[in-house]
Design an enzyme around this catalytic site. Sequence first.
Site, short mmCIF file in Angstrom:
data_model
loop_
_atom_site.label_atom_id
_atom_site.label_comp_id
_atom_site.label_asym_id
_atom_site.label_seq_id
_atom_site.Cartn_x
_atom_site.Cartn_y
_atom_site.Cartn_z
N TYR A 149 10.72 -5.98 -8.58
CA TYR A 149 11.13 -4.58 -8.40
C TYR A 149 10.16 -3.85 -7.47
O TYR A 149 8.94 -3.91 -7.63
CB TYR A 149 11.14 -3.86 -9.75
CG TYR A 149 12.33 -4.22 -10.62
CD1 TYR A 149 13.62 -3.89 -10.24
CD2 TYR A 149 12.14 -4.87 -11.83
CE1 TYR A 149 14.71 -4.21 -11.03
CE2 TYR A 149 13.22 -5.20 -12.65
CZ TYR A 149 14.50 -4.87 -12.24
OH TYR A 149 15.58 -5.19 -13.03
N LYS A 174 -1.02 -5.58 -42.36
CA LYS A 174 -0.09 -4.53 -41.93
C LYS A 174 0.37 -4.76 -40.49
O LYS A 174 -0.29 -5.46 -39.72
CB LYS A 174 -0.74 -3.15 -42.07
CG LYS A 174 -1.93 -2.92 -41.17
CD LYS A 174 -2.47 -1.51 -41.34
CE LYS A 174 -3.63 -1.27 -40.37
NZ LYS A 174 -4.02 0.14 -40.31
#
EC number: 5.1.1.1
Length: 336
Positions: free
Chosen positions: A243, A33
Amino acid sequence: MATIIINKENFYHNLNQIALKTGSVEKIAIVLKDNAYGHGLQLMASLSAEFGIRHAVVRSMEEAKNIKELFRTVLVLGDHAVKDDICSFALNCLNDIENAELGARVELKVDTGMHRNGIAPEELERALQMIQKKDLELVGVMTHFRSADEMGSELFWQQKQFASVKERVKEAGFMNVRFHSHNSAATLRSKTFDEDLVRVGIGAYGYNELPDVFDDIPLKPVLSLSAKKIATRRLKKGERVGYGGDFTAPEEMTVSTYDLGYGDGWCRGDSAHPYITAEGLPILGRVSMDFIILESAKEELVIMNDAQKAARQFGTISYEMTTALSINIERKIVDR
């Protein structure tokens, strides 16, 4: 873009270790999954089938469609039950029985203590009657353990509850059903095994999340994550990076940007406590959407080769580190 390397030898080593626990490869259901926990759905399905695994577990019918031809059975955990020769569908509540397509192959989940999905034990007889009335094919009965990876007696308490469920199912006349409850943790810590299947996910991918007292099963991480260099520059002492300029060069240094960021599913983390890569290099400043900055000029760097160790740096778990990785990252198989 970054690259994920899948180590075939390590994957098969882990499956062999699990087969030693179950007594047979035939009893392993590989959990695929969520893109095989980030390892790559079709890639890991193919490797599993090549190894001899005949049973798989997925989240949705969409996942099942991509891999079901490789397996004898595929259990779908979270989708509407429809008639299919290979796929069976988890029934998580009485409404799932009502909504199932006539003749669908189903597996009844019983809540033995996790209180997440599954019918209550006192609803068992009613559920079995509904399954018969709806003409569904009951191929399995299962439960899920809430704390198999923790010390304590809860695992044994849930096992006792499930043993009672099994007897009641047989007493109701359902003799040809498969019973399964063991996840990776329960499989790895159990001394004996007497069920029809184990649902093995994280263990197959190389991680034992059990306390150290149980850490006697040698598993090997299957996935490693590398990033390629984009650009290199020379920083002067005092120049700031990225940043917010969170990192300041303490001296003249060479740094490079590499093609990995939170847009690829990498954890942004906290620049005040930088992640240390598998090659021992701290990420400098903030993680960007598509880039990280490291003190290196190498063309390619290994960022992670053990998701469990990486997870500890971020205060999370190996599952999250691997499943978060973008489906768009290229995945390659190496034999060793």
